[in-house]
Design a protein around this motif. Structure first.
Motif, PDB file in Angstrom:
ATOM      1  N   PHE A 193      94.752 -45.664 -50.726  1.00 15.23           N
ATOM      2  CA  PHE A 193      94.415 -47.007 -51.201  1.00 15.23           C
ATOM      3  C   PHE A 193      92.895 -47.178 -51.291  1.00 15.23           C
ATOM      4  O   PHE A 193      92.384 -47.771 -52.260  1.00 15.23           O
ATOM      5  CB  PHE A 193      95.005 -48.047 -50.241  1.00 15.23           C
ATOM      6  N   ILE A 194      92.162 -46.655 -50.308  1.00 12.20           N
ATOM      7  CA  ILE A 194      90.704 -46.753 -50.326  1.00 12.20           C
ATOM      8  C   ILE A 194      90.137 -45.992 -51.524  1.00 12.20           C
ATOM      9  O   ILE A 194      89.229 -46.479 -52.220  1.00 12.20           O
ATOM     10  CB  ILE A 194      90.116 -46.215 -49.008  1.00 12.20           C
ATOM     11  N   ARG A 195      90.665 -44.805 -51.775  1.00 15.30           N
ATOM     12  CA  ARG A 195      90.176 -44.014 -52.918  1.00 15.30           C
ATOM     13  C   ARG A 195      90.445 -44.740 -54.236  1.00 15.30           C
ATOM     14  O   ARG A 195      89.603 -44.732 -55.150  1.00 15.30           O
ATOM     15  CB  ARG A 195      90.844 -42.639 -52.929  1.00 15.30           C
ATOM     16  N   ALA A 196      91.611 -45.361 -54.341  1.00 16.19           N
ATOM     17  CA  ALA A 196      91.936 -46.111 -55.565  1.00 16.19           C
ATOM     18  C   ALA A 196      90.992 -47.297 -55.721  1.00 16.19           C
ATOM     19  O   ALA A 196      90.527 -47.595 -56.831  1.00 16.19           O
ATOM     20  CB  ALA A 196      93.390 -46.580 -55.520  1.00 16.19           C
ATOM     21  N   ALA A 197      90.684 -47.974 -54.607  1.00 17.46           N
ATOM     22  CA  ALA A 197      89.766 -49.106 -54.664  1.00 17.46           C
ATOM     23  C   ALA A 197      88.372 -48.661 -55.096  1.00 17.46           C
ATOM     24  O   ALA A 197      87.664 -49.388 -55.801  1.00 17.46           O
ATOM     25  CB  ALA A 197      89.707 -49.796 -53.301  1.00 17.46           C
ATOM     26  N   ALA A 198      87.978 -47.456 -54.673  1.00 21.44           N
ATOM     27  CA  ALA A 198      86.663 -46.931 -55.043  1.00 21.44           C
ATOM     28  C   ALA A 198      86.567 -46.676 -56.547  1.00 21.44           C
ATOM     29  O   ALA A 198      85.466 -46.685 -57.109  1.00 21.44           O
ATOM     30  CB  ALA A 198      86.372 -45.645 -54.276  1.00 21.44           C
ATOM     31  N   GLN A 199      87.709 -46.441 -57.184  1.00 22.22           N
ATOM     32  CA  GLN A 199      87.730 -46.215 -58.624  1.00 22.22           C
ATOM     33  C   GLN A 199      87.784 -47.523 -59.413  1.00 22.22           C
ATOM     34  O   GLN A 199      87.633 -47.521 -60.637  1.00 22.22           O
ATOM     35  CB  GLN A 199      88.949 -45.351 -58.999  1.00 22.22           C
ATOM     36  N   SER A 200      88.009 -48.620 -58.717  1.00 23.07           N
ATOM     37  CA  SER A 200      88.067 -49.942 -59.354  1.00 23.07           C
ATOM     38  C   SER A 200      86.691 -50.594 -59.283  1.00 23.07           C
ATOM     39  O   SER A 200      85.770 -50.049 -58.671  1.00 23.07           O
ATOM     40  CB  SER A 200      89.104 -50.811 -58.629  1.00 23.07           C
ATOM     41  N   PRO A 201      86.533 -51.792 -59.872  1.00 19.19           N
ATOM     42  CA  PRO A 201      85.232 -52.486 -59.766  1.00 19.19           C
ATOM     43  C   PRO A 201      84.951 -53.064 -58.380  1.00 19.19           C
ATOM     44  O   PRO A 201      83.878 -53.616 -58.160  1.00 19.19           O
ATOM     45  CB  PRO A 201      85.367 -53.620 -60.800  1.00 19.19           C
ATOM     46  N   ALA A 202      85.877 -52.937 -57.440  1.00 24.10           N
ATOM     47  CA  ALA A 202      85.713 -53.549 -56.121  1.00 24.10           C
ATOM     48  C   ALA A 202      84.581 -52.905 -55.334  1.00 24.10           C
ATOM     49  O   ALA A 202      84.277 -51.718 -55.489  1.00 24.10           O
ATOM     50  CB  ALA A 202      87.015 -53.461 -55.335  1.00 24.10           C
ATOM     51  N   THR A 203      83.973 -53.694 -54.455  1.00 18.79           N
ATOM     52  CA  THR A 203      83.005 -53.194 -53.484  1.00 18.79           C
ATOM     53  C   THR A 203      83.739 -52.904 -52.186  1.00 18.79           C
ATOM     54  O   THR A 203      84.543 -53.728 -51.725  1.00 18.79           O
ATOM     55  CB  THR A 203      81.904 -54.239 -53.234  1.00 18.79           C
ATOM     56  N   LEU A 204      83.481 -51.741 -51.590  1.00 16.54           N
ATOM     57  CA  LEU A 204      84.140 -51.360 -50.342  1.00 16.54           C
ATOM     58  C   LEU A 204      83.271 -51.769 -49.159  1.00 16.54           C
ATOM     59  O   LEU A 204      82.061 -51.535 -49.158  1.00 16.54           O
ATOM     60  CB  LEU A 204      84.390 -49.856 -50.304  1.00 16.54           C
ATOM     61  N   VAL A 205      83.923 -52.367 -48.151  1.00 17.04           N
ATOM     62  CA  VAL A 205      83.218 -52.850 -46.973  1.00 17.04           C
ATOM     63  C   VAL A 205      83.844 -52.216 -45.735  1.00 17.04           C
ATOM     64  O   VAL A 205      85.043 -52.355 -45.499  1.00 17.04           O
ATOM     65  CB  VAL A 205      83.297 -54.388 -46.852  1.00 17.04           C
ATOM     66  N   GLY A 206      83.051 -51.507 -44.941  1.00 17.90           N
ATOM     67  CA  GLY A 206      83.530 -50.922 -43.694  1.00 17.90           C
ATOM     68  C   GLY A 206      82.938 -51.670 -42.515  1.00 17.90           C
ATOM     69  O   GLY A 206      81.717 -51.751 -42.380  1.00 17.90           O
ATOM     70  N   ILE A 207      83.801 -52.259 -41.690  1.00 22.55           N
ATOM     71  CA  ILE A 207      83.338 -53.031 -40.540  1.00 22.55           C
ATOM     72  C   ILE A 207      83.700 -52.300 -39.258  1.00 22.55           C
ATOM     73  O   ILE A 207      84.817 -51.806 -39.110  1.00 22.55           O
ATOM     74  CB  ILE A 207      83.955 -54.441 -40.542  1.00 22.55           C
ATOM     75  N   CYS A 208      82.764 -52.250 -38.320  1.00 21.73           N
ATOM     76  CA  CYS A 208      82.935 -51.523 -37.066  1.00 21.73           C
ATOM     77  C   CYS A 208      83.232 -50.052 -37.421  1.00 21.73           C
ATOM     78  O   CYS A 208      82.518 -49.463 -38.219  1.00 21.73           O
ATOM     79  CB  CYS A 208      84.028 -52.161 -36.216  1.00 21.73           C
ATOM     80  N   THR A 209      84.281 -49.457 -36.893  1.00 20.17           N
ATOM     81  CA  THR A 209      84.576 -48.058 -37.212  1.00 20.17           C
ATOM     82  C   THR A 209      85.345 -47.914 -38.517  1.00 20.17           C
ATOM     83  O   THR A 209      85.847 -46.837 -38.817  1.00 20.17           O
ATOM     84  CB  THR A 209      85.360 -47.392 -36.066  1.00 20.17           C
ATOM     85  N   GLY A 210      85.424 -48.980 -39.301  1.00 21.27           N
ATOM     86  CA  GLY A 210      85.998 -48.863 -40.635  1.00 21.27           C
ATOM     87  C   GLY A 210      85.248 -47.861 -41.491  1.00 21.27           C
ATOM     88  O   GLY A 210      85.810 -47.261 -42.410  1.00 21.27           O
ATOM     89  N   VAL A 211      83.955 -47.639 -41.167  1.00 16.82           N
ATOM     90  CA  VAL A 211      83.169 -46.662 -41.912  1.00 16.82           C
ATOM     91  C   VAL A 211      83.723 -45.256 -41.725  1.00 16.82           C
ATOM     92  O   VAL A 211      83.591 -44.399 -42.616  1.00 16.82           O
ATOM     93  CB  VAL A 211      81.686 -46.732 -41.490  1.00 16.82           C
ATOM     94  N   PHE A 212      84.380 -44.979 -40.588  1.00 16.05           N
ATOM     95  CA  PHE A 212      84.999 -43.674 -40.373  1.00 16.05           C
ATOM     96  C   PHE A 212      86.093 -43.440 -41.416  1.00 16.05           C
ATOM     97  O   PHE A 212      86.244 -42.330 -41.938  1.00 16.05           O
ATOM     98  CB  PHE A 212      85.588 -43.581 -38.965  1.00 16.05           C
ATOM     99  N   ALA A 213      86.876 -44.480 -41.701  1.00 21.93           N
ATOM    100  CA  ALA A 213      87.939 -44.357 -42.702  1.00 21.93           C
ATOM    101  C   ALA A 213      87.351 -44.150 -44.092  1.00 21.93           C
ATOM    102  O   ALA A 213      87.881 -43.364 -44.897  1.00 21.93           O
ATOM    103  CB  ALA A 213      88.832 -45.598 -42.683  1.00 21.93           C
ATOM    104  N   LEU A 214      86.258 -44.833 -44.399  1.00 21.83           N
ATOM    105  CA  LEU A 214      85.602 -44.635 -45.692  1.00 21.83           C
ATOM    106  C   LEU A 214      85.111 -43.196 -45.834  1.00 21.83           C
ATOM    107  O   LEU A 214      85.217 -42.591 -46.910  1.00 21.83           O
ATOM    108  CB  LEU A 214      84.442 -45.614 -45.851  1.00 21.83           C
ATOM    109  N   MET A 215      84.581 -42.639 -44.752  1.00 21.95           N
ATOM    110  CA  MET A 215      84.137 -41.247 -44.785  1.00 21.95           C
ATOM    111  C   MET A 215      85.317 -40.307 -44.969  1.00 21.95           C
ATOM    112  O   MET A 215      85.251 -39.357 -45.759  1.00 21.95           O
ATOM    113  CB  MET A 215      83.392 -40.908 -43.490  1.00 21.95           C
ATOM    114  N   ARG A 216      86.399 -40.546 -44.226  1.00 17.32           N
ATOM    115  CA  ARG A 216      87.579 -39.681 -44.359  1.00 17.32           C
ATOM    116  C   ARG A 216      88.151 -39.745 -45.764  1.00 17.32           C
ATOM    117  O   ARG A 216      88.691 -38.754 -46.274  1.00 17.32           O
ATOM    118  CB  ARG A 216      88.655 -40.098 -43.352  1.00 17.32           C
ATOM    119  N   ALA A 217      88.036 -40.900 -46.404  1.00 19.85           N
ATOM    120  CA  ALA A 217      88.542 -41.042 -47.771  1.00 19.85           C
ATOM    121  C   ALA A 217      87.632 -40.371 -48.790  1.00 19.85           C
ATOM    122  O   ALA A 217      88.012 -40.211 -49.956  1.00 19.85           O
ATOM    123  CB  ALA A 217      88.702 -42.524 -48.106  1.00 19.85           C
TER     124      ALA A 217
END
Length: 350
Positions: free
Chosen positions: A109-133
């Protein structure tokens, strides 16, 4: 002909759409601070209606997600049902207690959002999930100083020059990352200020009893054990020293990262701490080495390298200046002093 007594109708601006993903063991403070500012800024008169912005909690399924404090939150929609968003917010939390990783479906879902016009926001350790994606390549990212070494260990391929652990949050194009906790309110305010009047955001902050939102370049609170410094440049410098214990930054590089001159940094440091940056950095590294000597079985040579000393002899010389004894003697003495207390505790438990 236009009736002069009837004002022309103006269309309301479109709502800002937020999709919020809660990871297992997410931090409730980070989530609630972010979404409450959205709620208060979205409407007038304390009605809490999603007028200016809307938010939806989405997940792999409708199974409740447990926060680190035990409270459970049920997603409102699954990833497949979720509509388009302007911002996709990933809220993380604990790393070392039970399941905390993003599932394969969440990463998809994160990868699909990255391909859309959406801005991705990682809060606290949410940045770990963004990195894994795999959606943070080329972007600067913010992590809490508390999780800096966890991040480096899990993502050794990360570009450390883009890793920020001395600021509250970082906005880099369509990627926003936040250290978590109280800073989630600050990052929500920064996002809202892109779309609504500043007076509306300030009013929402006042309702939350927050005097004003902190800027992204504001320093994170200093780690425990460090002497407090009131000047934000000095506090950020101390955090950078902590962050680069193994490979200490030169005074020139440290000043460059803080966007001030080396001479100005020296003056600020002396005023705030009574020590030069070099002396303060040495104290941080010595303190870390002393802690490792008594809390691990690592060799003196290994500890020396990890703490930015050229070799065991270098650490030994600095250690004698600080403590009046060698690292080996320091370790032996502390271990022996702790042994009676441990034995007594063991006897009490029997």
């Amino acid at each position: 002909m236009l009736n002069q007594s009837t004002p022309p109708q103006t269309e309301s601006p479109p709502r800002i759409r937020f999709g919020i993903v809660l990871l297992p063991n997410f931090t409730l403070t980070a989530f609630s601070g972010f979404v409450d500012l959205l709620r208060l800024a979205s409407d007038e008169g304390d009605m809490s209606r999603p007028v200016r912005c809307s938010w939806s909690i989405v997940g792999e399924s409708l199974v409740p997600v447990r926060a680190s404090c035990g409270i459970q939150v049920t997603p409102w929609a699954t990833f497949d049902e979720a509509g388009p968003f302007d911002y996709v917010v990933i809220v993380g939390g604990l790393l070392h207690s039970g399941p905390s990783s993003a599932s394969d479906a969440t990463l998809k879902f994160i990868r699909a959002a990255a391909q859309s016009p959406a801005t991705l926001v990682g809060i606290c350790t949410g940045v770990f999930a963004l990195m894994r994606a795999g959606v943070m390549d080329g972007y600067r990212l913010c992590v809490s100083w508390f999780h800096y070494w966890d991040f480096v260990e899990r993502f050794p391929q990360a570009d450390e020059s883009k890793l920020v652990a001395d600021r509250l949050f970082v906005i880099d194009g369509r990627r926003i990352t936040c250290s978590g906790g109280r800073a989630s309110i600050d990052v929500a305010a920064a996002i809202l200020l892109r779309h609504v009047e500043a007076t509306i955001v300030r009013k929402a902050l006042r309702i939350l009893l927050v005097d004003d939102a902190q800027k992204g370049h504001a320093p994170q609170p200093y780690p425990p054990g460090l002497e407090p410094a009131t000047h934000p440049k000095v506090r950020r410098a101390i955090l950078l020293m902590e962050q680069h214990i193994g490979q200490p930054l030169s005074l020139v590089e440290l000043a460059h990262r803080l966007d001030i001159s080396a001479r100005q940094l020296e003056r600020l440091f002396t005023t705030e701490t009574g020590k030069s940056p070099h002396a303060y950095g040495r104290q941080i590294r010595i303190r870390m080495a002393s802690w490792l000597l008594t809390s691990s079985d690592r060799t003196v040579a290994d500890i020396a390298t990890s703490c930015g000393f050229s070799d065991a002899s270098h650490l030994g010389r600095e250690f004698r200046k600080e403590f009046g004894e060698s690292p080996h003697a320091f370790r032996t003495a502390r271990m022996q002093s702790h042994a009676p207390a441990l034995e007594a505790a063991s006897e009490d438990s029997e």
